[in-house]
Design a protein around this motif. Structure first.
Motif, PDB file in Angstrom:
ATOM      1  N   GLU A 221    -106.820  -3.956 -44.805  1.00 32.76           N
ATOM      2  CA  GLU A 221    -106.638  -2.563 -43.738  1.00 32.76           C
ATOM      3  C   GLU A 221    -105.876  -2.823 -42.854  1.00 32.76           C
ATOM      4  O   GLU A 221    -105.548  -3.882 -42.187  1.00 32.76           O
ATOM      5  N   LEU A 222    -105.355  -1.635 -42.004  1.00 32.67           N
ATOM      6  CA  LEU A 222    -104.288  -1.525 -40.922  1.00 32.67           C
ATOM      7  C   LEU A 222    -105.067  -2.768 -39.558  1.00 32.67           C
ATOM      8  O   LEU A 222    -103.982  -3.262 -39.254  1.00 32.67           O
ATOM      9  N   SER A 223    -106.235  -2.467 -39.665  1.00 36.74           N
ATOM     10  CA  SER A 223    -107.106  -3.144 -38.468  1.00 36.74           C
ATOM     11  C   SER A 223    -106.931  -4.757 -38.740  1.00 36.74           C
ATOM     12  O   SER A 223    -107.087  -5.343 -37.782  1.00 36.74           O
ATOM     13  N   ASP A 224    -106.768  -4.960 -40.107  1.00 35.77           N
ATOM     14  CA  ASP A 224    -106.601  -6.660 -40.339  1.00 35.77           C
ATOM     15  C   ASP A 224    -105.347  -7.332 -39.820  1.00 35.77           C
ATOM     16  O   ASP A 224    -105.010  -8.522 -39.722  1.00 35.77           O
ATOM     17  N   ILE A 225    -104.433  -6.437 -39.622  1.00 36.96           N
ATOM     18  CA  ILE A 225    -103.027  -6.778 -39.128  1.00 36.96           C
ATOM     19  C   ILE A 225    -103.056  -7.412 -37.669  1.00 36.96           C
ATOM     20  O   ILE A 225    -102.837  -6.454 -36.832  1.00 36.96           O
ATOM     21  N   ASN A 226    -103.356  -8.757 -37.342  1.00 36.53           N
ATOM     22  CA  ASN A 226    -103.389  -9.237 -36.003  1.00 36.53           C
ATOM     23  C   ASN A 226    -102.697 -10.559 -35.966  1.00 36.53           C
ATOM     24  O   ASN A 226    -101.934 -10.670 -36.896  1.00 36.53           O
ATOM     25  N   GLU A 227    -103.024 -11.397 -34.934  1.00 34.50           N
ATOM     26  CA  GLU A 227    -102.344 -12.703 -34.670  1.00 34.50           C
ATOM     27  C   GLU A 227    -102.380 -13.406 -35.826  1.00 34.50           C
ATOM     28  O   GLU A 227    -101.815 -14.582 -35.997  1.00 34.50           O
ATOM     29  N   THR A 228    -103.543 -13.446 -36.591  1.00 33.28           N
ATOM     30  CA  THR A 228    -103.950 -14.510 -37.684  1.00 33.28           C
ATOM     31  C   THR A 228    -103.334 -13.736 -38.817  1.00 33.28           C
ATOM     32  O   THR A 228    -103.388 -14.516 -40.185  1.00 33.28           O
ATOM     33  N   PHE A 229    -102.604 -12.703 -39.173  1.00 37.09           N
ATOM     34  CA  PHE A 229    -101.794 -12.138 -40.167  1.00 37.09           C
ATOM     35  C   PHE A 229    -100.813 -12.845 -40.324  1.00 37.09           C
ATOM     36  O   PHE A 229     -99.896 -12.181 -39.758  1.00 37.09           O
ATOM     37  N   THR A 230    -100.480 -13.690 -41.618  1.00 30.81           N
ATOM     38  CA  THR A 230     -99.105 -14.438 -41.496  1.00 30.81           C
ATOM     39  C   THR A 230     -98.021 -13.798 -42.435  1.00 30.81           C
ATOM     40  O   THR A 230     -97.118 -14.462 -42.446  1.00 30.81           O
ATOM     41  N   ILE A 231     -98.557 -12.893 -43.022  1.00 29.55           N
ATOM     42  CA  ILE A 231     -97.692 -12.253 -44.103  1.00 29.55           C
ATOM     43  C   ILE A 231     -96.534 -11.883 -43.337  1.00 29.55           C
ATOM     44  O   ILE A 231     -96.678 -10.877 -42.426  1.00 29.55           O
ATOM     45  N   GLN A 232     -95.280 -12.191 -43.740  1.00 31.88           N
ATOM     46  CA  GLN A 232     -93.972 -11.626 -43.398  1.00 31.88           C
ATOM     47  C   GLN A 232     -93.180 -10.661 -44.072  1.00 31.88           C
ATOM     48  O   GLN A 232     -92.620  -9.694 -43.684  1.00 31.88           O
ATOM     49  N   THR A 233     -93.344 -10.655 -45.403  1.00 33.27           N
ATOM     50  CA  THR A 233     -92.614  -9.902 -46.585  1.00 33.27           C
ATOM     51  C   THR A 233     -93.938  -9.411 -47.547  1.00 33.27           C
ATOM     52  O   THR A 233     -94.552 -10.266 -48.114  1.00 33.27           O
ATOM     53  N   ILE A 234     -93.724  -8.216 -47.689  1.00 31.00           N
ATOM     54  CA  ILE A 234     -94.557  -7.557 -48.915  1.00 31.00           C
ATOM     55  C   ILE A 234     -93.804  -6.944 -49.815  1.00 31.00           C
ATOM     56  O   ILE A 234     -92.959  -6.121 -49.449  1.00 31.00           O
TER      57      ILE A 234
END
Length: 400
Positions: free
Chosen positions: A278-291
């Protein structure tokens, strides 16, 4: 005699794929004398009018004599011929708003619509499609976007290559850094992605290794049903139950978002299927750079997919804080590759592959006048919505 017409693609932007190649048409004329194929004039098709003429196939503008019309993408309303049977990807089964006017016109013109997407075996497995080449191109574009972002390596655009064989040669000597790539899905799209991973020399690892270890070389993990979803109560995964009741499941992807550099998404999604995150999961621990969102459902399994890009300009950024669209490759953004017609970058290979499946699994049923497979894929018959798709009734009433 059954007369089959290959229609000119009318959707904008133009698609240059075709359901049957000139060689396949010639083979059918030789081996199936009960059918005749006519090709509509087209200046944008990946095989020219002359290619078909040289194969002995009649090329003309008027297809009204045809019994069955084969296309690829949605057909513009003004190009629909009344009282005909069409096969194409209609993108209407999810009640997509942008195709509502076309669907209403299909009903009004008493057309029979057989959707390629709905051609399935008894167990629900898709029979034909461009998924494999969508996976090839999507994986390449995702890897290309990451290389552009990090300025660690460079990849050519797929469409700059003559064909798939030439594309493969561009991978020789390619050095991918020690990154982690999560591949989601188990169908044709995922098969195409995995092929590119292997061609690039990226090593497959198991999910537990992927989550727990660091590697000195690039790795990927392929996440399938049980890796991605779990039942809310039983904490198990059963494929048939998931497809019947996806709302009873939740996503298990989040731990992977904390150790992944590139996400290449190939899962099927509908409104009741859990998103990967979810959008709320994108935080400082979300390491994905490219989708690379090959499934390409706007705000679907990848909630930061906010719409299509073009084949020429496939990547945009999403600001990690505001979640608004930005230019790609900015330090505070996540890059998203989302294009609806990825196989169009390898149109000849993709068309050849598609036509082989069509001939092998579907054409004989069409010649015979139908089958249970054809019946299940028929969304509209002579202007009337068929029983399995009656939920589209309200959708078909409006032509606005």
């Amino acid at each position: 005699m059954l007369t089959i017409g290959l229609i000119r693609e009318g959707k904008v932007p133009a698609d240059n794929r075709v359901a049957l190649t000139p060689a396949q048409c010639r083979w059918l004329h030789k081996n199936s004398p009960e059918i005749k194929i006519i090709v509509q004039h087209s200046a944008s098709r990946c095989f020219s009018d002359n290619d078909y003429t040289r194969a002995g196939i009649e090329v003309k503008e008027d297809l009204r004599e045809c019994d069955i019309l084969l296309g690829i993408k949605e057909v513009p309303v003004d190009m629909l011929i009344p009282n005909k049977t069409y096969l194409f990807f209609s993108h209407t089964k999810k009640m997509q708003p942008h195709n509502q006017k076309m669907f209403a016109a299909i009903l009004q013109k008493e057309i029979t619509l057989i959707d390629y997407e709905c051609l399935e075996h008894e167990d629900g497995q898709r029979i034909i499609g461009f998924g494999f080449f969508a996976g090839i191109v999507g994986a390449h574009n995702g890897m290309m976007a990451y290389g552009n972002r990090m300025q660690l390596y460079q990849l050519q655009r797929v469409y700059e290559n003559k064909d798939y064989r030439q594309l493969i040669h561009t991978y020789f000597g390619l050095k991918i850094p020690a990154i982690k790539i999560a591949v989601t899905g188990s169908g044709r799209v995922a098969h195409g992605v995995v092929e590119v991973m292997n061609l690039m020399g990226i090593t497959e690892v198991e999910p537990d290794e992927y989550l727990e270890r660091k590697f000195a070389y690039p790795v990927y993990v392929q996440l399938k049903g049980a890796d991605l979803y779990t039942h809310n109560q039983t904490k198990t995964y059963k494929r048939e139950d998931f497809h019947l009741h996806p709302g009873n499941y939740r996503s298990r992807f989040l731990p992977y978002s904390h150790c992944t550099d590139i996400l290449i998404n190939g899962v099927y999604w509908s409104d009741d299927v859990p998103r990967l995150f979810e959008l709320s999961d994108i935080n400082e621990t979300f390491t994905i750079q490219t989708i690379a969102d090959i499934s390409d459902d706007e705000r679907g399994s990848v909630p930061i997919n906010i719409g299509d890009q073009s084949m020429k300009d496939p990547v945009y950024g999403i600001d990690r804080i505001t979640k608004h669209k930005t230019a790609p490759y900015l330090s505070n953004s996540i890059d998203v590759m989302a294009v609806s017609n990825l196989p169009n970058e390898l149109p000849r290979d993709a068309s050849r592959y598609f036509g082989e499946q069509l001939i092998k699994y579907i054409l004989e049923d069409l010649i015979k006048g139908g089958s249970s497979i054809i019946e299940r894929a028929t969304i509209v018959k002579n202007g009337t919505i068929t029983k399995p798709y009656e939920y589209l009734t309200e959708y078909g009433k409006s032509s606005s």
